[in-house]
Scaffold this active site. Structure first.
Site: not given
Ligand code: NAD
Ligand code: MG
Length: 316
Positions: A208, A221
């Site tokens: 991120s 985080y």
């Molecule tokens: P999202 O909620 O769609 O995806 C996160 C997923 O993590 C969930 O769908 C879930 O299946 C999984 N998860 C969480 N806790 C869990 C657990 N205890 N056991 C199993 N699975 C678990 O959100 P997203 O934004 O698509 O996130 C995906 C990745 O992108 C993450 O690593 C997040 O840190 C990263 N990210 C997101 C953003 C943003 O702005 N959305 C920015 C930077 C990084």
């Protein structure tokens, strides 16, 4: 999860109509997807794409594959929603069979993604479980490899993000589970996956912008994301001589259920992503080409790299 592809004018196409554009259309990135101002909303953790308002674009219609991952076999953690869903869908459209891992509470989203993978003519494997459960995460890569008949792409994408304003209110349990899901699970899953990954395989970790620009309300985080960057670079050096490439993708503000399940302060949601150079939040589908590139043999000389996909936020 319903689909709201954008027609480039900031309006959504009616459901079911053919896409006017795909990821190769030449258009203005400031308006390629709408500048959304999401209403304040709240979901219990983990959030569901099915309940996200407005819906996100995972490429169900807007991504068109070109056969770049033909015959490949991928495991995507957090593949039920958000960025992971877009990656799983793009991989399938590029010709890969895909296993997705997710929490049991996310079955509804997972079924939608699996249906899209199957509609692309590929095999979808669903592997629900909790990454804080050591047995589950030890088994995960083996179960994926068994169901897919092998494994040559691993995307460590699952993540936990809970916003807490003051360190005094950030309890040890939250810090522990955030590190367990975001970092420790990455060690376990990747180690177990090595029993299956042949030379030519690709490991891609989701980090991120928070790794180098931490928000003051995301201390735990943001720290995990800095750890993921470091893990990626060190592991890349370790595995390159074995022909396995390790890289990372660093998203900026992307519209996903993570943000509405206490990932951001609620009052910040209407402005989410407006402070980027492009002036808007990213859609999950905009992340997919970065993962496809890093998974594909086209990136054979790219090792230990972090590909920033963040709408123009300065990054090292
Ligand atoms: P999202 O909620 O769609 O995806 C996160 C997923 O993590 C969930 O769908 C879930 O299946 C999984 N998860 C969480 N806790 C869990 C657990 N205890 N056991 C199993 N699975 C678990 O959100 P997203 O934004 O698509 O996130 C995906 C990745 O992108 C993450 O690593 C997040 O840190 C990263 N990210 C997101 C953003 C943003 O702005 N959305 C920015 C930077 C990084
Ligand atoms: Mg989810």
């Amino acid at each position: 999860m319903s689909i709201s592809p954008n027609n480039g004018n900031g309006e959504n196409q009616p459901q079911g109509s053919p896409p006017e554009k795909d990821q190769l259309s030449l258009d203005d990135p400031t308006t390629r997807h709408p500048r959304i101002s999401p209403p304040e909303q709240d979901q219990p953790e983990p959030g569901l794409d099915a309940r996200l308002e407005p819906h996100a674009d995972h490429g169900e219609e807007s991504y068109t594959g070109t056969g770049r991952l033909k015959g490949r076999k991928a495991l995507v953690t957090g593949g039920d929603s958000g960025i992971g869903a877009a990656v799983a869908i793009a991989f399938a459209k590029e010709g890969a069979d895909v296993a997705i891992a997710y929490l049991p509470a996310e079955e509804e989203d997972a079924r939608d993604v699996a249906a899209t993978i199957e509609a692309a003519g590929r095999t979808a494997v669903t592997l629900p479980g909790d990454l804080t459960d050591l047995e589950y995460r030890r088994r995960l890569a083996h179960d994926a490899a068994e169901a897919l008949g092998g494994l040559d792409i691993l995307v460590n994408n699952a993540g936990k993000q809970l916003s807490v304003e003051r360190l005094e209110d950030l309890d040890d349990e939250q810090v522990r589970t955030t590190f367990e899901v975001n970092v420790l699970a990455m060690f376990t899953i990747t180690r177990e996956a090595l029993a299956h990954l042949p030379a030519g395989s690709s490991i891609i970790n989701t980090t991120s912008i928070q790794a180098y620009s931490p928000s003051p309300h995301l201390l735990d985080y943001a720290s995990t994301k800095a750890a993921i960057n470091n893990f990626t670079k060190g592991l890349a050096e370790q595995l390159a001589p074995r022909g396995i490439r390790v890289n990372a993708v660093a998203p900026g503000p992307i519209w996903t259920p993570l943000q509405v399940s206490d990932g951001q302060p609620k009052e910040a949601l209407p402005e989410f992503g407006h402070n980027t150079a492009l002036g808007r939040a990213g859609q999950p589908v905009e992340l997919a080409p970065a993962y496809v590139f890093l998974a594909s043999p086209e990136s054979s000389y790219v090792v230990g790299e972090t590909l920033n996909v963040n709408g123009g936020k300065p990054s090292p």
